[in-house]
Design an enzyme around this catalytic site. Sequence first.
Site, PDB file in Angstrom:
ATOM      1  N   GLY A  45       0.650  -1.341   0.011  1.00 49.16           N
ATOM      2  CA  GLY A  45      -0.575  -0.478   0.072  1.00 49.16           C
ATOM      3  C   GLY A  45       0.946   1.356   0.043  1.00 49.16           C
ATOM      4  N   ALA A  46       0.903   2.076  -1.266  1.00 44.91           N
ATOM      5  CA  ALA A  46       1.020   3.392  -1.018  1.00 44.91           C
ATOM      6  C   ALA A  46       2.004   4.365   0.107  1.00 44.91           C
ATOM      7  CB  ALA A  46       0.801   4.671  -2.155  1.00 44.91           C
ATOM      8  N   ASP A 228      -1.700   4.612  -6.525  1.00 45.38           N
ATOM      9  CA  ASP A 228      -0.124   4.443  -6.031  1.00 45.38           C
ATOM     10  C   ASP A 228       1.404   5.708  -6.740  1.00 45.38           C
ATOM     11  OD1 ASP A 228      -1.379   1.875  -6.038  1.00 45.38           O
ATOM     12  OD2 ASP A 228       0.628   1.452  -4.830  1.00 45.38           O
ATOM     13  N   LYS A 239      -4.046  -0.161  -8.102  1.00 44.50           N
ATOM     14  CA  LYS A 239      -4.042  -1.163  -8.379  1.00 44.50           C
ATOM     15  C   LYS A 239      -4.411  -2.023  -9.730  1.00 44.50           C
ATOM     16  CE  LYS A 239      -1.983  -4.346  -6.669  1.00 44.50           C
ATOM     17  NZ  LYS A 239      -0.945  -4.676  -7.162  1.00 44.50           N
TER      18      LYS A 239
HETATM   19  O1  MRU Z   1      -0.075  -4.104  -4.734  1.00 45.20           O
HETATM   20  P1  MRU Z   1      -1.009  -3.329  -3.915  1.00 45.20           P
HETATM   21  O2  MRU Z   1      -1.357  -4.565  -3.012  1.00 45.20           O
HETATM   22  O3  MRU Z   1       1.296  -2.675  -2.852  1.00 45.20           O
HETATM   23  O4  MRU Z   1      -2.015  -2.333  -4.069  1.00 45.20           O
HETATM   24  C1  MRU Z   1      -1.581  -1.589  -3.918  1.00 45.20           C
HETATM   25  C2  MRU Z   1      -2.991  -0.552  -4.397  1.00 45.20           C
HETATM   26  O5  MRU Z   1      -3.147  -0.467  -5.313  1.00 45.20           O
HETATM   27  C3  MRU Z   1      -3.488   0.070  -3.294  1.00 45.20           C
HETATM   28  O6  MRU Z   1      -4.776   0.851  -4.025  1.00 45.20           O
HETATM   29  C4  MRU Z   1      -3.205   1.840  -3.211  1.00 45.20           C
HETATM   30  O7  MRU Z   1      -1.753   1.938  -2.649  1.00 45.20           O
HETATM   31  C5  MRU Z   1      -2.961   2.968  -2.099  1.00 45.20           C
HETATM   32  S1  MRU Z   1      -3.138   2.324  -0.904  1.00 45.20           S
HETATM   33  C6  MRU Z   1      -3.912   3.639   0.364  1.00 45.20           C
END
Ligand code: MRU
Length: 346
Positions: A45-46, A228, A239
Amino acid sequence: MRTIDWADGTVRIIDQTRLPAELVGIDVGEVDELVVHIRSLAVRGAPALGVAGALGMALAAYRSAESGGDLDADLAVAADKLSQARPTAVNLSWGVEQLRAARAAGAGAEQLLAAALAIRDADIEINQALSDRGAQLLAGSRRVLTHCNAGALACVEFGTALGVIERLHAAAPLEMVYVCETRPLLQGSRLTAWELGQRGIPHRIIADSAAAGLMLGGQVQAVVVGADRIAANGDVANKVGTVSHALAASYAGLPFVVAAPESTIDPGTESGAEISIELRDAEEVLALAGRRVAAPGSSGWNPAFDVTPAALVTAIVTERRTIDGRACELRPEVVLAGDAGLATAG
Ligand code: MRU
């Protein structure tokens, strides 16, 4: 328990690969180990990755001081390893850069740790602020859809898109949150559903492919997701699968809202075409829960993210402002220039 924290000279993370079956923490004592956990999505998660970048640098400084190493050389090695662990979420390299800047300003190991802890603490306040803003924007929506996990597990202890949903529910109980399962690694059904369950928020898990029909059928009033990386023209990397929901929402005339901190905006990336999309092991697509289900001999393709063009984004909500994505697309020169001149979605 926080998703990511500092504890006794280590970075403590929740191991998200084991949720929802078990809630287990890992104490990470070395940068190399942290990189492995970032790659495996134990921490993900970002915003959480931003904090991981900062705490990872503090960890490198801590170990360097303990061993009497060359702090600048050790930080340079750590910065490279951490920034390259995953390419798409800009927050990771942002967190690393914040600590690099602190070192350039003369910070030693203790001050670097203090800088990283300040980033950790700010994450909570920032996400609460943007969630309030997002909930105001979507006030009245009682049936919402989200993708992946943009909750507390993607941050320190308060989410972005899921923060908006939490605030909406606190204002007036939601009828339903539709949670896209989020193939291939199921961040929706494993993590988002777990978080919503813990908070007593009504939710239903759907196959990602059910989302468009649900929207066109009138059962969803708004879509809210995290991000992200947001390019300077307002294009949003999130995602994989997000752009399909944005297309469906646009066709159905539904608001498509992106909730993200300012640190997810990357003014150095002009448009989504420049965003590096992480390609993960095809096995993740060919298997389900670790067991191969695809036809023998078939190969796969597994991009972890996709890019939603700004034109499909009703609003990007940060802790400071509400940006009309469609205005970004039309007027790229005013985007990120500050509030003045930016259309505000209402
Ligand atoms: O591959 P991940 O689980 O790190 O992907 C996360 C996402 O795409 C989230 O939607 C994004 O990081 C926003 S989290 C607040």
